[in-house]
Design a protein around this motif. Structure first.
Motif, mmCIF file in Angstrom:
data_model
loop_
_atom_site.group_PDB
_atom_site.id
_atom_site.type_symbol
_atom_site.label_atom_id
_atom_site.label_comp_id
_atom_site.label_asym_id
_atom_site.label_seq_id
_atom_site.Cartn_x
_atom_site.Cartn_y
_atom_site.Cartn_z
ATOM 1 N N VAL B 170 1.874 8.432 6.788
ATOM 2 C CA VAL B 170 1.422 7.045 6.610
ATOM 3 C C VAL B 170 0.628 6.915 5.309
ATOM 4 O O VAL B 170 -0.322 7.657 5.079
ATOM 5 N N VAL B 171 1.052 5.992 4.465
ATOM 6 C CA VAL B 171 0.362 5.784 3.188
ATOM 7 C C VAL B 171 -0.356 4.442 3.163
ATOM 8 O O VAL B 171 -1.076 4.129 2.217
ATOM 9 N N GLU B 172 -0.162 3.654 4.199
ATOM 10 C CA GLU B 172 -0.795 2.335 4.300
ATOM 11 C C GLU B 172 -1.170 2.151 5.765
ATOM 12 O O GLU B 172 -0.361 1.685 6.565
ATOM 13 N N ALA B 173 -2.413 2.596 6.100
ATOM 14 C CA ALA B 173 -2.835 2.525 7.499
ATOM 15 C C ALA B 173 -2.698 1.084 7.965
ATOM 16 O O ALA B 173 -3.090 0.157 7.258
ATOM 17 N N GLU B 243 7.925 -1.058 -8.598
ATOM 18 C CA GLU B 243 7.105 -1.079 -7.380
ATOM 19 C C GLU B 243 7.548 0.055 -6.438
ATOM 20 O O GLU B 243 6.719 0.783 -5.891
ATOM 21 N N TRP B 246 6.379 3.279 -7.780
ATOM 22 C CA TRP B 246 4.950 3.471 -7.527
ATOM 23 C C TRP B 246 4.749 4.063 -6.133
ATOM 24 O O TRP B 246 3.998 5.023 -5.952
ATOM 25 N N TRP B 247 5.450 3.504 -5.155
ATOM 26 C CA TRP B 247 5.320 4.014 -3.786
ATOM 27 C C TRP B 247 5.872 5.427 -3.674
ATOM 28 O O TRP B 247 5.328 6.261 -2.940
ATOM 29 N N ARG B 250 3.223 7.555 -4.983
ATOM 30 C CA ARG B 250 2.080 7.578 -4.055
ATOM 31 C C ARG B 250 2.262 8.696 -3.021
ATOM 32 O O ARG B 250 1.349 9.476 -2.750
ATOM 33 N N ASN B 254 0.347 12.524 -2.677
ATOM 34 C CA ASN B 254 -0.252 13.056 -1.449
ATOM 35 C C ASN B 254 0.217 14.478 -1.175
ATOM 36 O O ASN B 254 -0.580 15.348 -0.813
#
Lengths: 323, 323
Positions: B170-173, B243, B246-247, B250, B254
Motif C-alpha cells: 500500500v502506497v496510499e493508506a 503521473e 511517478w507512481w 514511488r 519503497n
C-alpha cells in the motif's frame, strides 16, 4: 578464535557497550552519552567515547584490544566496506570510518560496522525472539523506525549494505514531511516521533481534551503522556494508541505482501508500550494483510533482547566476520 | 537428467507453453486461451488445456511426459507444497493442485508450481536482464503488478511461498479500493488497470480534453489510447503517463528503502510502454529514494525475456527442482 566480543550500539543519545560470550551472555556493560560536537572531523568525538569503552573492558577483563572482535551498530546507511555513508539522525558521524579511527587510537584491528537495525535483527536471530526463524523482520520502534530483514536464513543487506531501512517505506504518498526529505514515510506515523506528532495534532483538534487540560495546552501533550494515560485507561489516549497501532499494522502488512514474512520482532524504545500497541496491531493485521486467511497465523512478538538487541547483534557481527 | 523442460505460464487470458533447453533456448512454443469455466472443480478446465499442450510437445519432440520436468507459473499465492492458495484474478483455479491433475490425466510425475512473478524473476536471473545480479527485483506491470525478489542470490519465497506480491504494497493508506479488498495498493496506480483508472479519472475531470473528444466521451478513453497518443506527442497524454511513472517510481523507491535493491527488471504487458514510462520513472527515483545520492546508480531496465519471462522461469524451476 576469541571467546568474547564487544558489541557497541551507538544511538542518538547514548552509546551502549557490551562484552559478550560466544553463546550470547552479557559479561559486562557500559553506557555513555553520545557526544554531538563535530570537533576533530567526522566521528572523532564519538570515536573517542568508543575507544574509552573498549579500553575499560580491556583493563577490567585483561583483554588484548588488538585481537578482540569488535562490532559497531550505527543508525544510518553503513556501506559493505564499513564506512558510514549517511546518518540523518547523527550528523556528526556521517562519513566516519570507525575501524580506522579505532585502529589509530587504540590499535584495534578487528572492527566491523553494520546498521543498528540489522544488528538487532542478527542479535534476535542468534539469541532472541527470532531464534531459528528463517524469515522474519526486526522492527525497532524508536524515535523513528529501523529494522532488519532475515530472508532464507540470511540478513538482506542489499546492493550496498543499506537494506532494512523499513521506516522510510512510504505508506501515504504525498503525506507528512519526514526528516529524510521524503513525504509520508512509515516512521512519521508509527514511531515515537509519529506518536508525538499525532498527539500534537489530536490535541490541537480537541481530540485529547482531558490530556490537554491536564498538561495546560495542546503544545505540552507529549507521547509519554499518551502512553501513560492509555495504560491508566483514559479513552481518548487509548483511541490515539489504536491509531498508532493501525499505522504499525499498515507497514507490517506491506512487509508481509512483499516478503511473506510470518514473524515480526518488535523492539526499540516505543516497544515499552507494546501492551498497548501489539494486541490492536495484530487485530488490524487481519483486515490489512493481502490474503490474510490463506496464511498461517502471523506472529508479532516483543524483542527478546530488549535494549541489548543492537549491541548483542553487533557482537555477533564481530564473531561472524573476524577471520 | 532431462535435456529439456517445459515451462507453462498461466495468465488470465492465455496459457503460454515453452519447451526449453538447459541453456534457456526456446525450442517450441504454444499459446492457448485460458478457460474460465468452473466445470469439473477447481482448475479442471485449465488443467485440461495444460495437459493438451504437454501432449502436443511430447508428440512433436518424442518426449516421455512421465520423466519430463514441468514448471507452472500461476498468478496467485502458490504454497511451498505446490498448491494454489489464492488466485484473485483467476478464481476458477483457486485451490487447484495441478501436479495432481496432470499426474492423473497424462501421467506427468515432475510438476512444480510457483507464482508467476517469482518465475519471471528466476527466468531473468538465469537468462535475462537480471543475469548474475545477486540483488534485484522483477516488476511485472500487467493488469496488476506482480513481481519476484532476488536477495543474496536467492528467490525470497517467504514463510509460505507467497513472497513477491509487491503490487499489494500500500502506497496510499486509505486510497482507492483494490480487487484484493485492500485500499491504496501500488497496482491501483502503476499497472495497466491503474492507467485505465487514472485515464477515466482524468477524462472525467476534463484533463484529457482532446482524447475525450476524439473517443466520444470520457467513458471511452482507454489506457491504450493514452499510451498511443503519448507516443505521438500529445501533451495531455504525456502528462498522464508521467503521473503513472511517478507512481511506478514511488513503489520502486519503497523497495529500495526496504531491500536496498539497485537493479529493477521491468516486464509485463504495460512494459511495452517502457519508452514512455522508464525515463521519467528514473528521474522521479532521484527525488523519491531515501539517501539517493549515497547509493550507486540505480538500474531500471526492461525485461530481457519479455513475454517469455514467466514461462522460461517456470522451466528453470522445473530444471532446478527435479531430483
Amino acid at each position: 578464535m576469541s571467546d568474547v566480543a564487544v558489541g557497541l550500539d551507538v544511538g542518538g543519545t547514548k552509546a551502549l557497550a557490551v562484552l559478550v560470550s560466544r553463546d550470547g551472555e552479557i559479561l559486562d556493560e557500559l553506557r555513555t552519552s553520545t557526544p554531538h560536537d563535530a570537533e576533530g572531523g567526522a566521528g572523532a568525538a564519538t570515536g573517542k567515547v568508543l575507544a574509552e569503552q573498549l579500553v575499560t573492558f580491556a583493563e577490567r577483563h585483561s583483554l588484548d584490544v588488538s585481537s578482540l572482535p569488535i562490532g559497531i551498530g550505527m543508525p544510518g546507511m553503513v556501506r559493505r566496506d564499513g564506512r558510514l555513508a549517511f546518518a540523518p539522525n547523527l550528523q556528526t558521524v556521517s562519513g566516519a570510518s570507525f575501524p580506522e579511527l579505532l585502529r589509530e587510537s587504540i590499535g584495534a584491528e578487528f572492527v566491523y560496522m553494520e546498521n543498528d537495525g540489522n544488528c538487532a535483527a542478527l542479535g534476535e536471530y542468534a539469541w532472541g525472539a527470532g531464534h531459528g526463524v528463517e524469515n522474519f523482520v526486526m522492527v525497532t520502534l524508536g524515535t523513528g523506525i529501523g529494522g532488519g530483514i532475515i530472508a532464507n536464513g540470511e540478513l538482506v543487506r542489499g546492493q550496498s549494505g543499506f537494506g532494512g531501512e523499513i521506516g522510510h517505506m512510504v505508506v501515504e504518498a504525498r503525506g507528512t514531511l519526514c526528516g529524510c526529505g521524503g513525504f509520508g514515510c512509515w516512521e512519521r506515523y508509527a514511531s515515537g516521533n509519529g506518536l508525538a506528532r499525532l498527539a500534537f495534532e489530536w490535541a490541537t483538534e480537541g481530540r485529547l481534551a482531558e490530556l490537554t487540560l491536564k498538561r495546560g495546552g495542546a503544545q505540552n501533550v507529549r507521547g509519554e503522556d499518551v502512553t501513560l494515560a492509555a495504560s491508566q485507561g483514559l479513552e481518548e489516549a487509548i483511541a490515539l494508541m489504536n491509531e498508532v497501532a493501525w499505522w504499525l499494522a499498515r507497514g507490517l502488512a506491506n512487509l508481509i505482501a512483499i516478503l511473506d514474512t510470518g514473524h515480526f520482532v518488535i523492539g526499540g524504545g516505543l516497544s515499552t508500550a507494546a501492551d498497548q500497541l501489539l494486541p490492536s496491531a495484530r487485530e488490524y493485521l487481519a483486515e490489512l494483510t493481502f490474503g490474510y486467511d490463506k496464511r498461517p497465523p502471523i506472529v508479532v512478538t516483543p524483542s527478546g533482547l530488549t535494549v541489548h538487541a543492537g549491541a548483542l547483534g553487533a557482537a555477533k557481527v564481530a564473531f561472524d566476520r573476524q577471520p
